[in-house]
Design an enzyme around this catalytic site. Sequence first.
Site, PDB file in Angstrom:
ATOM      1  N   CYS A 179       2.271  -2.347  15.630  1.00 38.69           N
ATOM      2  CA  CYS A 179       2.299  -1.775  14.170  1.00 38.69           C
ATOM      3  C   CYS A 179       1.329  -2.965  13.461  1.00 38.69           C
ATOM      4  CB  CYS A 179       3.387  -1.704  13.691  1.00 38.69           C
ATOM      5  SG  CYS A 179       3.482  -1.298  11.905  1.00 38.69           S
TER       6      CYS A 179
ATOM      7  N   GLY B  41       6.920  -1.803   5.827  1.00 41.88           N
ATOM      8  CA  GLY B  41       8.421  -2.269   5.766  1.00 41.88           C
ATOM      9  C   GLY B  41       9.122  -1.611   6.439  1.00 41.88           C
ATOM     10  N   GLU B  42      10.681  -2.045   6.517  1.00 39.64           N
ATOM     11  CA  GLU B  42      11.599  -1.463   7.036  1.00 39.64           C
ATOM     12  C   GLU B  42      13.063  -1.175   5.986  1.00 39.64           C
ATOM     13  OE1 GLU B  42      12.841  -0.062   9.641  1.00 39.64           O
ATOM     14  OE2 GLU B  42      14.652   0.064   8.848  1.00 39.64           O
TER      15      GLU B  42
ATOM     16  N   CYS C 130      -0.038   6.475   9.897  1.00 38.21           N
ATOM     17  CA  CYS C 130       0.914   5.635  10.106  1.00 38.21           C
ATOM     18  C   CYS C 130       0.660   4.400  10.950  1.00 38.21           C
ATOM     19  CB  CYS C 130       1.893   6.286  11.181  1.00 38.21           C
ATOM     20  SG  CYS C 130       2.333   8.014  10.511  1.00 38.21           S
TER      21      CYS C 130
ATOM     22  N   CYS D 133       3.434   8.631   0.962  1.00 39.59           N
ATOM     23  CA  CYS D 133       4.078   7.914   1.790  1.00 39.59           C
ATOM     24  C   CYS D 133       4.317   6.409   1.110  1.00 39.59           C
ATOM     25  CB  CYS D 133       3.141   7.504   3.191  1.00 39.59           C
ATOM     26  SG  CYS D 133       3.793   6.400   4.299  1.00 39.59           S
TER      27      CYS D 133
ATOM     28  N   CYS E  81       6.493  -7.039   6.909  1.00 41.94           N
ATOM     29  CA  CYS E  81       7.676  -6.422   7.470  1.00 41.94           C
ATOM     30  C   CYS E  81       7.739  -7.653   8.567  1.00 41.94           C
ATOM     31  CB  CYS E  81       7.513  -5.299   8.461  1.00 41.94           C
ATOM     32  SG  CYS E  81       8.547  -4.561   9.238  1.00 41.94           S
TER      33      CYS E  81
ATOM     34  N   GLU F  78       0.677  -1.298   0.033  1.00 41.57           N
ATOM     35  CA  GLU F  78      -0.011   0.013  -0.001  1.00 41.57           C
ATOM     36  C   GLU F  78       1.134   1.389   0.088  1.00 41.57           C
ATOM     37  OE1 GLU F  78      -3.867  -0.984   2.368  1.00 41.57           O
ATOM     38  OE2 GLU F  78      -2.239  -0.975   3.656  1.00 41.57           O
TER      39      GLU F  78
ATOM     40  N   CYS G 237       7.430  -5.093  15.568  1.00 39.18           N
ATOM     41  CA  CYS G 237       6.797  -4.231  16.438  1.00 39.18           C
ATOM     42  C   CYS G 237       5.229  -4.332  17.041  1.00 39.18           C
ATOM     43  CB  CYS G 237       6.995  -2.798  15.859  1.00 39.18           C
ATOM     44  SG  CYS G 237       8.606  -2.206  15.161  1.00 39.18           S
TER      45      CYS G 237
ATOM     46  N   SER H 258      12.631   6.532   6.911  1.00 43.18           N
ATOM     47  CA  SER H 258      12.413   6.182   8.559  1.00 43.18           C
ATOM     48  C   SER H 258      12.755   4.863   8.651  1.00 43.18           C
ATOM     49  CB  SER H 258      10.983   6.145   8.771  1.00 43.18           C
ATOM     50  OG  SER H 258      10.428   6.134  10.150  1.00 43.18           O
TER      51      SER H 258
HETATM   52  N1  SAH Z   1       9.761   0.478   9.587  1.00 42.59           N
HETATM   53  C1  SAH Z   1       9.953   1.730   9.370  1.00 42.59           C
HETATM   54  C2  SAH Z   1       9.071   2.678   8.610  1.00 42.59           C
HETATM   55  C3  SAH Z   1       7.405   2.277   8.702  1.00 42.59           C
HETATM   56  S1  SAH Z   1       6.483   2.928  10.268  1.00 42.59           S
HETATM   57  C4  SAH Z   1       9.855   2.415  10.779  1.00 42.59           C
HETATM   58  O1  SAH Z   1       9.701   1.725  11.962  1.00 42.59           O
HETATM   59  O2  SAH Z   1      10.298   3.521  11.236  1.00 42.59           O
HETATM   60  C5  SAH Z   1       6.688   4.493  10.091  1.00 42.59           C
HETATM   61  C6  SAH Z   1       6.227   4.896  11.546  1.00 42.59           C
HETATM   62  O3  SAH Z   1       4.841   4.841  11.947  1.00 42.59           O
HETATM   63  C7  SAH Z   1       7.104   4.597  12.542  1.00 42.59           C
HETATM   64  O4  SAH Z   1       7.662   5.642  13.586  1.00 42.59           O
HETATM   65  C8  SAH Z   1       6.120   4.009  13.524  1.00 42.59           C
HETATM   66  O5  SAH Z   1       6.671   3.817  14.805  1.00 42.59           O
HETATM   67  C9  SAH Z   1       4.716   4.631  13.178  1.00 42.59           C
HETATM   68  N2  SAH Z   1       3.742   3.637  13.576  1.00 42.59           N
HETATM   69  C10 SAH Z   1       3.561   2.299  13.559  1.00 42.59           C
HETATM   70  N3  SAH Z   1       2.401   1.966  13.704  1.00 42.59           N
HETATM   71  C11 SAH Z   1       1.627   3.135  14.179  1.00 42.59           C
HETATM   72  C12 SAH Z   1       0.366   3.639  14.604  1.00 42.59           C
HETATM   73  N4  SAH Z   1      -0.727   2.467  14.645  1.00 42.59           N
HETATM   74  N5  SAH Z   1       0.042   4.768  14.991  1.00 42.59           N
HETATM   75  C13 SAH Z   1       0.791   5.816  14.645  1.00 42.59           C
HETATM   76  N6  SAH Z   1       2.185   5.488  14.140  1.00 42.59           N
HETATM   77  C14 SAH Z   1       2.600   4.156  14.120  1.00 42.59           C
END
Ligand code: SAH
Length: 353
Positions: A124, A164-165, A342, A110, A117, A96, A121, A196
């Site tokens: 997420c 993804g990372e 996010c 974005c 991934c 997406e 986390c 990020s």
């Molecule tokens: N893997 C990378 C990029 C993807 S996530 C990273 O972790 O940075 C991008 C951002 O969204 C990260 O800062 C993550 O902590 C945040 N994020 C993940 N799940 C979220 C949620 N449910 N609400 C708000 N931010 C979230």
Amino acid sequence: MVHDNKMILKGLNVEELKSWCIDNNLSGFRADQIYEWLYLHGVNNPDKMGNLSKKCRDAIHNTQSLSTLKLISKTVSENKQTVKYLFQTTDSYLLEAVSMITESNRHTVCVSSQSGCNLGCDFCATAKMGLLKNLSAGEIIDQLIMIRRLSNTRIDNVVYMGMGEPFLNYSNVIKSAKILNNQKGFNISVNKITISTVGIVSKIKKFIQDEERFGLAISLNASNDNVRDVIMPINKKWSIQDLIEVNKSYVKKNKRKRITFEYVLMDGINSSSEDAIELSKILQSAKCKVNIIPYNETDGKYKRPSDGIINKFIKTLSLNNKNNNFQIMVRWSNGLDIDAGCGQLAITNNKGE
Ligand code: SAH
């Protein structure tokens, strides 16, 4: 990359296009022309690449497949500003990307760097999918080419904050970012391209070493290792202290640019005034930016704090930012009604079959 026994030209940089031209008995300057058609103009049909010779167009037709993604669906938020696009790769993986166009017509996209991934986390939504595939540079770029065409709006800002990372798909991500930055590609300034990472310190060091100029964000999300260990398992490999250390090397190399630490505020997890004070202490001597992101709820157990708690956290953090070492920003996400905020990107039926 190969599809239907054809190579995929999209995602190649100028040097790679030059060697393709030479392999196909074409002059090297054709590479610059193809590059512009692919990225600047987003043209997928060789017959529409006006200044190419017939021989060159035929070579592309015979050996190349130019599109890497198919649009599966498009969901528009109530206020029409946020659109979530679901794409499928030619090998049937789903991903997406989210497009946000403000009233003043600033367009931020974005993008995803992986389908799924594997960092786990806990908060997420993407993590629940596991890792399915590293996206190629072409598949990353195609998200932007397709969104630019479908929205008919030029792109001003790109954030690698979708699925993804990015730093576990480092070379494809950097390669795609260079195409975005190239004047004959998307011509987007390095300051408007942000990658990020969860905090893959080995790759952050490489990024600093290679003097990459793109914006860098690190998802911190906790003010101590006990909490971060639980919500972000990667912390067991690289702790908060490691991130602060790497920030120091970044500051040493970059006089003015700053890393952004993202801090997703989750109710009862990391949102108390004590947490804000602890965060200010960690960042006391770190020259950086902090982006506070109120949690966007998914199906899981984590909750978004009330606006009162969010505002109190921000106030406490700024009161304790005594030397003004860090700059505080708050991101009130858009597109929550379509799960495009996010961390809300996830696909339940992974291969779309
Ligand atoms: N893997 C990378 C990029 C993807 S996530 C990273 O972790 O940075 C991008 C951002 O969204 C990260 O800062 C993550 O902590 C945040 N994020 C993940 N799940 C979220 C949620 N449910 N609400 C708000 N931010 C979230």
